[in-house]
Scaffold this motif. Sequence first.
Motif, PDB file in Angstrom:
ATOM      1  N   LYS A 185       0.824  -1.221   0.000  1.00 53.19           N
ATOM      2  CA  LYS A 185       0.000   0.000   0.000  1.00 53.19           C
ATOM      3  C   LYS A 185       0.855   1.266   0.000  1.00 53.19           C
ATOM      4  O   LYS A 185       0.455   2.304   0.534  1.00 53.19           O
ATOM      5  N   ARG A 186       2.028   1.192  -0.602  1.00 51.37           N
ATOM      6  CA  ARG A 186       2.876   2.371  -0.729  1.00 51.37           C
ATOM      7  C   ARG A 186       2.463   3.142  -1.979  1.00 51.37           C
ATOM      8  O   ARG A 186       2.435   2.573  -3.073  1.00 51.37           O
ATOM      9  N   PHE A 187       2.136   4.413  -1.813  1.00 51.46           N
ATOM     10  CA  PHE A 187       1.726   5.192  -2.979  1.00 51.46           C
ATOM     11  C   PHE A 187       2.931   5.393  -3.893  1.00 51.46           C
ATOM     12  O   PHE A 187       4.030   5.738  -3.449  1.00 51.46           O
ATOM     13  N   ILE A 188       2.714   5.205  -5.190  1.00 47.90           N
ATOM     14  CA  ILE A 188       3.805   5.215  -6.153  1.00 47.90           C
ATOM     15  C   ILE A 188       3.703   6.433  -7.051  1.00 47.90           C
ATOM     16  O   ILE A 188       2.664   6.678  -7.673  1.00 47.90           O
ATOM     17  N   VAL A 189       4.765   7.206  -7.110  1.00 49.92           N
ATOM     18  CA  VAL A 189       4.891   8.324  -8.049  1.00 49.92           C
ATOM     19  C   VAL A 189       5.866   7.899  -9.129  1.00 49.92           C
ATOM     20  O   VAL A 189       7.011   7.521  -8.840  1.00 49.92           O
ATOM     21  N   SER A 190       5.413   7.950 -10.380  1.00 48.62           N
ATOM     22  CA  SER A 190       6.194   7.390 -11.475  1.00 48.62           C
ATOM     23  C   SER A 190       6.447   8.437 -12.560  1.00 48.62           C
ATOM     24  O   SER A 190       5.500   8.878 -13.239  1.00 48.62           O
ATOM     25  N   PRO A 191       7.705   8.842 -12.767  1.00 53.00           N
ATOM     26  CA  PRO A 191       8.001   9.829 -13.805  1.00 53.00           C
ATOM     27  C   PRO A 191       8.013   9.188 -15.188  1.00 53.00           C
ATOM     28  O   PRO A 191       8.411   8.038 -15.361  1.00 53.00           O
ATOM     29  N   LEU A 212      -4.385  12.083  -3.815  1.00 50.70           N
ATOM     30  CA  LEU A 212      -4.725  10.917  -4.627  1.00 50.70           C
ATOM     31  C   LEU A 212      -4.842   9.662  -3.768  1.00 50.70           C
ATOM     32  O   LEU A 212      -5.784   8.876  -3.921  1.00 50.70           O
ATOM     33  N   LYS A 213      -3.903   9.492  -2.862  1.00 52.97           N
ATOM     34  CA  LYS A 213      -3.981   8.335  -1.965  1.00 52.97           C
ATOM     35  C   LYS A 213      -5.229   8.410  -1.099  1.00 52.97           C
ATOM     36  O   LYS A 213      -5.917   7.389  -0.887  1.00 52.97           O
ATOM     37  N   GLU A 214      -5.551   9.594  -0.636  1.00 53.31           N
ATOM     38  CA  GLU A 214      -6.718   9.781   0.226  1.00 53.31           C
ATOM     39  C   GLU A 214      -8.011   9.369  -0.478  1.00 53.31           C
ATOM     40  O   GLU A 214      -8.918   8.788   0.145  1.00 53.31           O
ATOM     41  N   ILE A 215      -8.117   9.632  -1.779  1.00 58.71           N
ATOM     42  CA  ILE A 215      -9.369   9.338  -2.483  1.00 58.71           C
ATOM     43  C   ILE A 215      -9.360   7.970  -3.157  1.00 58.71           C
ATOM     44  O   ILE A 215     -10.315   7.626  -3.855  1.00 58.71           O
ATOM     45  N   GLY A 216      -8.293   7.184  -2.940  1.00 54.80           N
ATOM     46  CA  GLY A 216      -8.335   5.797  -3.384  1.00 54.80           C
ATOM     47  C   GLY A 216      -7.393   5.382  -4.482  1.00 54.80           C
ATOM     48  O   GLY A 216      -7.440   4.233  -4.942  1.00 54.80           O
ATOM     49  N   TYR A 217      -6.515   6.275  -4.905  1.00 57.53           N
ATOM     50  CA  TYR A 217      -5.568   5.922  -5.956  1.00 57.53           C
ATOM     51  C   TYR A 217      -4.306   5.293  -5.367  1.00 57.53           C
ATOM     52  O   TYR A 217      -3.975   5.503  -4.199  1.00 57.53           O
ATOM     53  N   ALA A 218      -3.600   4.514  -6.210  1.00 55.83           N
ATOM     54  CA  ALA A 218      -2.402   3.808  -5.753  1.00 55.83           C
ATOM     55  C   ALA A 218      -1.134   4.250  -6.462  1.00 55.83           C
ATOM     56  O   ALA A 218      -0.034   4.057  -5.952  1.00 55.83           O
ATOM     57  N   ILE A 219      -1.280   4.827  -7.666  1.00 58.72           N
ATOM     58  CA  ILE A 219      -0.109   5.221  -8.445  1.00 58.72           C
ATOM     59  C   ILE A 219      -0.458   6.430  -9.293  1.00 58.72           C
ATOM     60  O   ILE A 219      -1.576   6.540  -9.814  1.00 58.72           O
ATOM     61  N   ALA A 220       0.492   7.347  -9.403  1.00 61.73           N
ATOM     62  CA  ALA A 220       0.350   8.508 -10.282  1.00 61.73           C
ATOM     63  C   ALA A 220       1.498   8.509 -11.269  1.00 61.73           C
ATOM     64  O   ALA A 220       2.664   8.418 -10.868  1.00 61.73           O
ATOM     65  N   ILE A 221       1.157   8.566 -12.558  1.00 62.46           N
ATOM     66  CA  ILE A 221       2.195   8.686 -13.578  1.00 62.46           C
ATOM     67  C   ILE A 221       2.242  10.127 -14.077  1.00 62.46           C
ATOM     68  O   ILE A 221       1.228  10.823 -14.106  1.00 62.46           O
ATOM     69  N   TYR A 222       3.439  10.544 -14.448  1.00 68.89           N
ATOM     70  CA  TYR A 222       3.668  11.880 -14.993  1.00 68.89           C
ATOM     71  C   TYR A 222       4.352  11.711 -16.346  1.00 68.89           C
ATOM     72  O   TYR A 222       5.546  11.966 -16.488  1.00 68.89           O
ATOM     73  N   PRO A 223       3.619  11.275 -17.363  1.00 64.69           N
ATOM     74  CA  PRO A 223       4.251  10.892 -18.622  1.00 64.69           C
ATOM     75  C   PRO A 223       4.932  12.034 -19.356  1.00 64.69           C
ATOM     76  O   PRO A 223       5.921  11.825 -20.062  1.00 64.69           O
ATOM     77  N   ALA A 224       4.412  13.258 -19.198  1.00 67.05           N
ATOM     78  CA  ALA A 224       4.909  14.368 -20.005  1.00 67.05           C
ATOM     79  C   ALA A 224       5.936  15.239 -19.301  1.00 67.05           C
ATOM     80  O   ALA A 224       6.607  16.038 -19.957  1.00 67.05           O
ATOM     81  N   VAL A 225       6.088  15.096 -17.987  1.00 67.53           N
ATOM     82  CA  VAL A 225       6.902  16.063 -17.240  1.00 67.53           C
ATOM     83  C   VAL A 225       8.341  16.096 -17.750  1.00 67.53           C
ATOM     84  O   VAL A 225       8.950  17.168 -17.847  1.00 67.53           O
ATOM     85  N   GLY A 226       8.892  14.951 -18.130  1.00 71.93           N
ATOM     86  CA  GLY A 226      10.274  14.915 -18.590  1.00 71.93           C
ATOM     87  C   GLY A 226      10.468  15.533 -19.955  1.00 71.93           C
ATOM     88  O   GLY A 226      11.340  16.395 -20.147  1.00 71.93           O
TER      89      GLY A 226
END
Length: 290
Positions: free
Chosen positions: A13-19, A221-235
Amino acid sequence: MADPKLRAAFEAKRFIVSPGVFDMISAKVADGMGFDCLYGTGFGTVASALGVADAGIATYTDMVARMGRVAQGCATPLIADADTGYGGLLNVRETVRGYEAAGITGIQIEDQEVPKKCGHTPGRRVVPADEMVLKIRVAAEARRSRDFLIVARTDARTGLGLEEAIRRGQMLADAGADIIFIESPESEAEMVEIGRRLGRYPLLANNVEGGRTPILSAARLKEIGYAIAIYPAVGFLAAAAALERAYAHLKQHGDSNALPEQESYGFKRICELMGFPDVWDFEKRWAMKE
């Protein structure tokens, strides 16, 4: 083979931030920064490799080669975009097998019609829900390890509405998807509803700067039920902006001598990032033996 660390992170249950990564320089930079996961963006990979729009032009061969190289060159687990699976059910099976064999840890498959389009652009159409369900069932059967994660994406929200998107999300979870990706919700309230209805599964939030979906903090995001956030365009957005500034400076001044330090990564650093110290050490050790 797939890296078990990513499934373990979800189970913990570790929230994942993915660049988002799109070439080997972006991948090497992100790989050294301690993320749980990298996201191989289709938009960025197609743009950097082919210089064209993410509109179904790249092939399976294009993507598995590029994403496989990223996976093999990095220690961080990689989830990679695979568009619609590049065809019918047989194509999906071979795509899953190919991505897994290339060392990728997760595959993203979506329910758009062919040719697909970027999820934050207009004019997207989706296939019937039952057709996408079969693709996910085939993908789940085709993988060799349960550590190879299947991300099932539906683009139904834009054309068919939120209710249909949530219905499809549930169907895709039932079909065997590990991560559910409802593309392009258009408000925080919609994201809250997705989390309320589907939050028992790992949910993915797609954070595109300037896109259709509001960008929420990892904590929210974690608070409302999400587990992972991707940031496809940031790079690739940052890279394009930095290149534009550097090239404009060169055009204006005729040299790079006065380029602001923050605009230059530094030749020494890029040599280290690309592994030149190992090359130099090898040459030093073997110079007298040639």
